[in-house]
Design a protein around this motif. Sequence first.
Motif, PDB file in Angstrom:
ATOM      1  N   PHE A  92     -15.927  -9.191   7.569  1.00  0.00           N
ATOM      2  CA  PHE A  92     -14.438  -9.482   7.627  1.00  0.00           C
ATOM      3  C   PHE A  92     -13.673  -8.304   7.587  1.00  0.00           C
ATOM      4  N   TRP A  93     -12.399  -8.369   7.934  1.00  0.00           N
ATOM      5  CA  TRP A  93     -11.661  -7.257   8.018  1.00  0.00           C
ATOM      6  C   TRP A  93     -10.317  -7.424   7.197  1.00  0.00           C
ATOM      7  N   VAL A  94     -10.049  -6.287   6.628  1.00  0.00           N
ATOM      8  CA  VAL A  94      -8.643  -6.412   5.785  1.00  0.00           C
ATOM      9  C   VAL A  94      -7.960  -4.946   5.773  1.00  0.00           C
ATOM     10  N   ALA A  95      -6.789  -4.949   5.395  1.00  0.00           N
ATOM     11  CA  ALA A  95      -6.080  -3.625   5.164  1.00  0.00           C
ATOM     12  C   ALA A  95      -6.913  -2.996   4.130  1.00  0.00           C
ATOM     13  N   GLU A  96      -7.323  -1.564   4.289  1.00  0.00           N
ATOM     14  CA  GLU A  96      -7.566  -0.828   2.968  1.00  0.00           C
ATOM     15  C   GLU A  96      -7.442   0.429   3.356  1.00  0.00           C
ATOM     16  N   PRO A 131      -8.864  -0.352  -3.107  1.00  0.00           N
ATOM     17  CA  PRO A 131      -8.312  -2.006  -3.157  1.00  0.00           C
ATOM     18  C   PRO A 131      -7.613  -2.233  -1.747  1.00  0.00           C
ATOM     19  N   SER A 132      -7.626  -3.551  -1.647  1.00  0.00           N
ATOM     20  CA  SER A 132      -7.291  -3.792  -0.117  1.00  0.00           C
ATOM     21  C   SER A 132      -6.148  -5.019  -0.249  1.00  0.00           C
ATOM     22  N   SER A 133      -5.880  -5.401   1.067  1.00  0.00           N
ATOM     23  CA  SER A 133      -4.939  -6.464   1.152  1.00  0.00           C
ATOM     24  C   SER A 133      -5.008  -7.246   2.537  1.00  0.00           C
ATOM     25  N   THR A 134      -4.687  -8.562   2.223  1.00  0.00           N
ATOM     26  CA  THR A 134      -4.532  -9.221   3.663  1.00  0.00           C
ATOM     27  C   THR A 134      -3.050  -8.868   4.298  1.00  0.00           C
ATOM     28  N   PRO A 139      -7.482   1.064  -8.754  1.00  0.00           N
ATOM     29  CA  PRO A 139      -6.094   0.590  -8.896  1.00  0.00           C
ATOM     30  C   PRO A 139      -6.277  -1.090  -8.302  1.00  0.00           C
ATOM     31  N   SER A 140      -5.216  -1.778  -8.615  1.00  0.00           N
ATOM     32  CA  SER A 140      -5.121  -3.240  -8.128  1.00  0.00           C
ATOM     33  C   SER A 140      -4.856  -3.501  -6.803  1.00  0.00           C
ATOM     34  N   GLY A 141      -5.399  -4.558  -6.127  1.00  0.00           N
ATOM     35  CA  GLY A 141      -5.026  -4.960  -4.939  1.00  0.00           C
ATOM     36  C   GLY A 141      -3.221  -5.026  -5.037  1.00  0.00           C
ATOM     37  N   GLY A 142      -2.818  -5.676  -5.821  1.00  0.00           N
ATOM     38  CA  GLY A 142      -1.189  -5.842  -5.899  1.00  0.00           C
ATOM     39  C   GLY A 142      -0.499  -4.400  -5.790  1.00  0.00           C
ATOM     40  N   TRP A 143      -1.205  -3.236  -6.707  1.00  0.00           N
ATOM     41  CA  TRP A 143      -0.580  -1.961  -6.519  1.00  0.00           C
ATOM     42  C   TRP A 143      -0.675  -1.556  -4.883  1.00  0.00           C
TER      43      TRP A 143
END
Length: 257
Positions: A159-163, A94-97, A46-50
């Motif tokens: 680096f770290w992101v929400a995933e 997928p992930s997000s800032t 799925p997309s990061g936007g999802w």
Amino acid sequence: MVEIAVAERDGVGADGASRPTEDHVAVLGNAVVVLDGATAPRPDLPSGGWYAGLLVRSLSQALTAEPEADLAVLLAGSIADVAGREGLEPGRSPSSTVAIARWTDESVDALVLADSPIIAFGPSGPDPLTDDRLVSLRDSGQLRTGADVRAKRNAPGGFWVAEAEPKAADEAVRRSWPRSEVEALLLATDGVSIGVDEYDLFDWPEVLALSRERGPDAVLDAVRTAEKQDPDGVRWPRAKRHDDQLLVLVEFGVAPG
């Protein structure tokens, strides 16, 4: 009384085609949450936007239910919530800032994970809260391939992101200011902050001034205009001609007495 203005705009994909924005924002009674969904590591995911859409809803619920809880604890819980409900696995999702600002009559708290900055303004000028690890790795040539990104994402020295890994929340950059020392906040995704960090169109005080005078949309316009003048990325090499854009201005006015 706190006043909040939001401006957002779709970007384009790496192929130049239009697509819905992957940035998300939630404006709550005493908080603002900004997320920028990242391109998924594999085309079958799925997309990061999802993902960002699910995470912003979970964070909104958590901030509303526990308005004084530690921001990193709330973020870890929301990452775990989304991963558990959707069956997401670390390294394969997928992930997000994440950028969260929350305020009370006494303080303003902020949390940033990856490259969506928060800039606080007070009598001494701007105080940016940034997480520069992703940019530093990219600028030093350590993220040249998809394999590089996967190896460095949510890993020590990377680096770290929400995933799908809740412990990423512990790696967020955080700050707290007395409410009396904060006049305004800006929260931005990198489709806006690039105008400061790479294009040198303005600095953060000028972004604040423009947002106050003509609204945050004027800042987005300035970034887009610059990109249209460099359509092939000659002056400013970039993966997409236009990234998604999101800018939030939080005006605190007179501090509570």
